[in-house]
Design an enzyme around this catalytic site. Sequence first.
Site, PDB file in Angstrom:
ATOM      1  N   LYS A 281       2.788  -1.997   4.022  1.00 17.80           N
ATOM      2  CA  LYS A 281       4.033  -2.763   3.869  1.00 17.80           C
ATOM      3  C   LYS A 281       4.160  -3.872   4.918  1.00 17.80           C
ATOM      4  CE  LYS A 281       5.815  -0.326   0.417  1.00 17.80           C
ATOM      5  NZ  LYS A 281       6.035  -0.915  -0.915  1.00 17.80           N
TER       6      LYS A 281
ATOM      7  N   GLU B 295      15.429  -3.280   0.901  1.00 19.74           N
ATOM      8  CA  GLU B 295      15.653  -1.990   0.247  1.00 19.74           C
ATOM      9  C   GLU B 295      14.427  -1.143   0.555  1.00 19.74           C
ATOM     10  OE1 GLU B 295      14.163  -4.479  -1.308  1.00 19.74           O
ATOM     11  OE2 GLU B 295      12.376  -3.341  -1.865  1.00 19.74           O
TER      12      GLU B 295
ATOM     13  N   SER C  52      -3.039   3.508   1.278  1.00 22.47           N
ATOM     14  CA  SER C  52      -1.949   2.577   1.597  1.00 22.47           C
ATOM     15  C   SER C  52      -1.067   3.006   2.757  1.00 22.47           C
ATOM     16  CB  SER C  52      -1.088   2.357   0.357  1.00 22.47           C
ATOM     17  OG  SER C  52      -0.602   3.587  -0.129  1.00 22.47           O
TER      18      SER C  52
HETATM   19  C1  LIG Z   1       2.294   4.288   1.770  1.00 24.09           C
HETATM   20  C2  LIG Z   1       2.858   3.680   0.533  1.00 24.09           C
HETATM   21  N1  LIG Z   1       2.032   3.400  -0.492  1.00 24.09           N
HETATM   22  C3  LIG Z   1       2.476   2.870  -1.643  1.00 24.09           C
HETATM   23  C4  LIG Z   1       3.808   2.589  -1.831  1.00 24.09           C
HETATM   24  C5  LIG Z   1       4.243   2.070  -3.161  1.00 24.09           C
HETATM   25  O1  LIG Z   1       4.580   0.729  -3.146  1.00 24.09           O
HETATM   26  P1  LIG Z   1       3.629  -0.378  -3.785  1.00 24.09           P
HETATM   27  O2  LIG Z   1       3.236   0.114  -5.124  1.00 24.09           O
HETATM   28  O3  LIG Z   1       4.462  -1.578  -3.822  1.00 24.09           O
HETATM   29  O4  LIG Z   1       2.465  -0.525  -2.900  1.00 24.09           O
HETATM   30  C6  LIG Z   1       4.716   2.845  -0.792  1.00 24.09           C
HETATM   31  C7  LIG Z   1       6.136   2.539  -0.940  1.00 24.09           C
HETATM   32  O5  LIG Z   1       6.986   2.925  -0.191  1.00 24.09           O
HETATM   33  C8  LIG Z   1       4.214   3.399   0.414  1.00 24.09           C
HETATM   34  O6  LIG Z   1       5.036   3.689   1.443  1.00 24.09           O
END
Ligand SMILES: Cc1ncc(COP(=O)(O)O)c(C=O)c1O
Lengths: 405, 278
Positions: free
Chosen positions: A98, A120, A386
């Site tokens: 993020k 948000e 992620s």
């Molecule tokens: C670690 C992590 N991965 C994935 C996501 C999902 O979001 P996005 O699909 O936008 O990557 C989030 C959302 O809070 C997250 O904290």
Amino acid sequence: MNIAKPNSYRSGPDERGHFGIFGGRFVAETLMPLILDLEKAYTEAKADPAFQAEMDGYLKNYVGRPSPLYFAERLTEHLGGAKIYLKREELNHTGSHKVNNVLGQIMLARRMGKKRIIAETGAGQHGVATATLCARFGLECIVYMGAVDVERQQQNVIRMEMLGATVMPVQSGTRTLKDAMNEALRDWVTNVHNTFYCIGTVAGPHPYPTLVRDFQSIIGNETKAQMQEIEGRLPDSLVACIGGGSNAMGLFHPFLDDSTVEIFGVEAAGHGLTQLHAASIAGGRPGVLHGNRTYLLMDADGQIQDAHSISAGLDYPGIGPEHSWLHEIGRVNYLSATDDEALAAFQLLSKLEGIIPALEPAHAIAKVMELAPKRPKDHLMVVNLSGRGDKDVPQVGDILKGKSK
Amino acid sequence: MTTRIDTRFAELKKQGRSAFVTYVMAGDPDLTTSLEIVKALPKAGSDVIELGIPFTDPMADGPSIQAAGLRALKNGTTLKKTLELVRGFRKDDNVTPLVLMGYYNPIYIYGVDKFLADAKTSGVDGLIIVDLPPEEDEELCIPALKAGLNFIRLATPTTDDKRLPAVLSNTSGFVYYVSIAGITGAAAADATAVGEAVARIKRHTNLPICVGFGIRTPEAARAIAEKADGSVVGTALVDALKNSLDADGHATAKTVSAVAELTAALAKGVRGAQQAAE
Ligand SMILES: Cc1ncc(COP(=O)(O)O)c(C=O)c1O
């Protein structure tokens, strides 16, 4: 076959923010002038080498980029197929991808002279990243978070408050991420003159899906270069989880025109696709919400339905519009993983690699467990890790204790 | 094409009177009571009716109107039933203009062409769709104009002179000036600022200009009526309705009269404005 394909999968959106029929700008008139200002500011920033240079400095020394591309040897051995690499976004400052996007948007907000930032958040990761950069640059920060998520992600609430942000629990609607987004939009409509809305994923009115994608594309660009260096070629497949879809789009976008690369996005199937879930593509259809046309979970009358996922970060009834387009045009394969599959993957990765993933990328790992064994040993598979699981340790701990009883 | 809206504003102009526009949510708290409320509005002095289409995620509305929408949805209101409600109203009233106000998704899912045809035959005169700015005119605004419905656009304090022509270009019926940058039910608008804004918009259009958001009392409605061609009251009526419900959220014997009485008081305030101005 002569199915008409676009010259490039990377050239969208058009000047009005459309990816095929998806995207657009479906917002109240009050916000339109501001959205047009933002688009102009972003276009100018992109053309300004000083903007990129400043970002590069913070990306390297504050965020800690590049993130490693790590060969998961034991996971690979265990699954007995494709060679699995993890893109280690969980090693970024604040613990997830993020921060890449938030850094970009905060730099833009500064260029636009905005002193008040709203955001948000679902899992709290986007809120923490926003609170962090607001602290770094001395900006006021207000984070809207569904009351249900405030309960299940206590640790991130405390982190945001320590960083000086105000967390506003949202009691309306289903009290999760979609309601937090409604509430943030209401705040923005009310404080439009001094406020910058820092959106956490590749959704919302144009130009947000584009600018968030661009800021997250560093994930895919690094992966390309790193894979070239390690293996001397492109990967064969990419896998990432999808809430709104920003970590996935960041990894995928630089590879969209590389036709040999198979791409998989993994939605949250919750209790299963015939029950409560958050898989907008598998279980939804095109509609209009939060400023864009995209796949949404809704009833026959166009009312938005509750999403459910064990992971607060995936618990959203929509998906970024570019994903909807990539799905319809067939470039990306959208799969889904249930809560239970994600939990199993969470435990497997922790035990085999000593990496506790967030519940969100655990959904991606769950599909790797299915896909990798079916691929040959020279197949190179990259999974976007992620975020790290610190925020989920109490929740998963409770579930596992409950199960072992 | 002349719609009931055009006719009504022409009449009011002749009478030298500003319009009183009332907003209520379709199906709130249930479809039967809602029809009675809508029927009571013209009798109580409403010149134009705005009927909300319930939606789960009304991003430009405050808590009162969002709660009204959720009450209506819980009791089975759909877009189809909203149109049936309009048809029921038209059985006894063929003159009061009725405008549907809401968000795009329920209409998009209903199907734009089918919706416009059904809305027209039900007796709808115009549409206010909050999340369709001029940038998305091709979605609904242009088809609506072709189908003979007015498409009423919102202008706001952030709509500057440069942008106004775009906002006004496909607007018809009247212009809805949102007197504050904010959501419904928020702070009251300042009548002086509203007067300046109305004068500014008048330089760009001959359409009537109605002002809404933040008007709750007969005095406030009167102050706005002195500056504009109409004043819109929504949240105050929705709150009066809510306060009349029983503990389970069901209508009581007082529900229809609670809305009608407040409407009458506000209408008197608006009408007083013209007499005072004469
Ligand atoms: C670690 C992590 N991965 C994935 C996501 C999902 O979001 P996005 O699909 O936008 O990557 C989030 C959302 O809070 C997250 O904290």
